[in-house]
Design a protein around this motif. Structure first.
Motif, PDB file in Angstrom:
ATOM      1  N   ALA A  50       0.828  -1.202   0.000  1.00  0.00           N
ATOM      2  CA  ALA A  50       0.000   0.000   0.000  1.00  0.00           C
ATOM      3  C   ALA A  50       0.864   1.255   0.000  1.00  0.00           C
ATOM      4  O   ALA A  50       0.548   2.243  -0.686  1.00  0.00           O
ATOM      5  N   VAL A  53       2.045   1.815  -3.467  1.00  0.00           N
ATOM      6  CA  VAL A  53       0.984   2.411  -4.291  1.00  0.00           C
ATOM      7  C   VAL A  53       0.924   3.913  -4.044  1.00  0.00           C
ATOM      8  O   VAL A  53       0.822   4.717  -4.990  1.00  0.00           O
ATOM      9  N   GLU A  57       1.425   6.835  -6.762  1.00  0.00           N
ATOM     10  CA  GLU A  57       0.376   7.837  -6.959  1.00  0.00           C
ATOM     11  C   GLU A  57       0.877   9.255  -6.696  1.00  0.00           C
ATOM     12  O   GLU A  57       0.160  10.224  -6.955  1.00  0.00           O
ATOM     13  N   TYR A 123      -6.984   3.075   3.367  1.00  0.00           N
ATOM     14  CA  TYR A 123      -6.112   3.231   2.193  1.00  0.00           C
ATOM     15  C   TYR A 123      -5.651   1.852   1.694  1.00  0.00           C
ATOM     16  O   TYR A 123      -5.644   1.590   0.488  1.00  0.00           O
ATOM     17  N   ALA A 127      -6.361   0.630  -1.992  1.00  0.00           N
ATOM     18  CA  ALA A 127      -5.181   0.538  -2.853  1.00  0.00           C
ATOM     19  C   ALA A 127      -4.796  -0.888  -3.228  1.00  0.00           C
ATOM     20  O   ALA A 127      -4.273  -1.132  -4.321  1.00  0.00           O
TER      21      ALA A 127
END
Length: 271
Positions: A50, A53, A57, A123, A127
């Motif tokens: 996560a 990710v 992002e 999250y 994610a």
């Protein structure tokens, strides 16, 4: 695949295991695939994914400050922030020792929550868990050790690790490469290792001995085990991954049972 049936002989109340090929297909499985187990530290690879990710992002950078002074997101992922095992106490300068730290992952979770304005557990769900169809997995507490999941769900994660869809393969390759090579430290349950190599949230086998994987596991094998009697490894040379979950805490039984199990799985794969 007969080797996965070896879990029937483990001295545990409940166990489930699966072997996942690089193409995502199941080479073999045994036990209740949908039984929810406490993951303990097998939570960390999910949390790390996560974080990666969030990095892709643009919410965070791997080398931005996080945790103790001088520490970064990368340091926290690689257990080199200097934070103690289970206390928010600094015991070393960042980047100088491999100090396995639950506290570091908790700081990391807080850092991502602030950067994204989303609670870390949520999250993680958005994610990683939701995109991979891991509907039976959740994080009711610490991103270091409180995940709950099933063999079926973690098989999906193991497939992702081998053929990434959520991350660029370059990012995954970086996560599985040694961060701060040559650092020594204690591998929980297995004593002092020199070097004690880790990537970004994943332990890298290299030449560690003793170890929780098999004697025939390749040095490139990466993954994690948990004190709740759980493990996940990926062996790129074998083109496969393995997940095993139990409900008995890690101890001498696991030290004895896990390596021959992994060797038998690898022998089956190469037969």
């Amino acid at each position: 695949m007969q080797s996965v049936r070896m879990i029937e002989n483990w001295p545990v109340p409940t166990a489930a295991a699966a072997v996942i090929r690089a193409d995502g297909t199941i080479a073999g499985s045994h036990g209740p695939a949908d039984h929810r187990f406490r993951l303990a530290s097998v939570t960390k690879p999910l949390a790390a994914y996560a974080v990666l990710v969030a990095y892709e992002e643009g919410a965070v950078e791997l080398d931005e400050p996080a945790g103790p002074e001088g520490s970064t997101v990368r340091h926290l992922l690689a257990h080199t922030s200097g934070l103690a095992f289970d206390e928010h106490r600094i015991t070393a300068e960042p980047g100088t020792r491999r100090l396995y730290s639950n506290a570091g992952f908790e700081v990391l979770g807080d850092h991502i929550a602030k950067a994204t304005d989303i609670p870390f557990a949520e999250y993680l769900r958005q994610a990683v868990l939701q995109p991979l169809g891991m509907a039976s997995t959740d994080l009711p507490g610490s991103p270091a050790k409180d995940g709950v999941s099933t063999v079926a769900d973690l098989s999906r994660f193991a497939a992702e690790l081998q053929a990434p869809q959520l991350l660029h393969p370059r990012t995954v390759a970086e996560a599985m490469s040694v961060v701060h090579p040559g650092l020594s430290g204690v591998l929980p349950g297995y004593g002092h290792q020199k070097p004690n190599d880790w990537g970004l949230g994943f332990e890298i086998r290299d030449s560690k001995s003793p170890h929780w994987t098999g004697s025939s596991s390749s040095p490139r094998t990466f993954g994690h085990f948990g004190q709740s009697g759980t493990f996940l490894w990926v062996d790129p040379d074998a083109g496969a991954a393995c997940v095993a979950l139990t409900d008995r805490p890690f101890g001498p039984w696991a030290v004895e049972a896990w390596p021959p199990f992994t060797d038998a799985v690898l022998a089956d794969l190469s037969a």
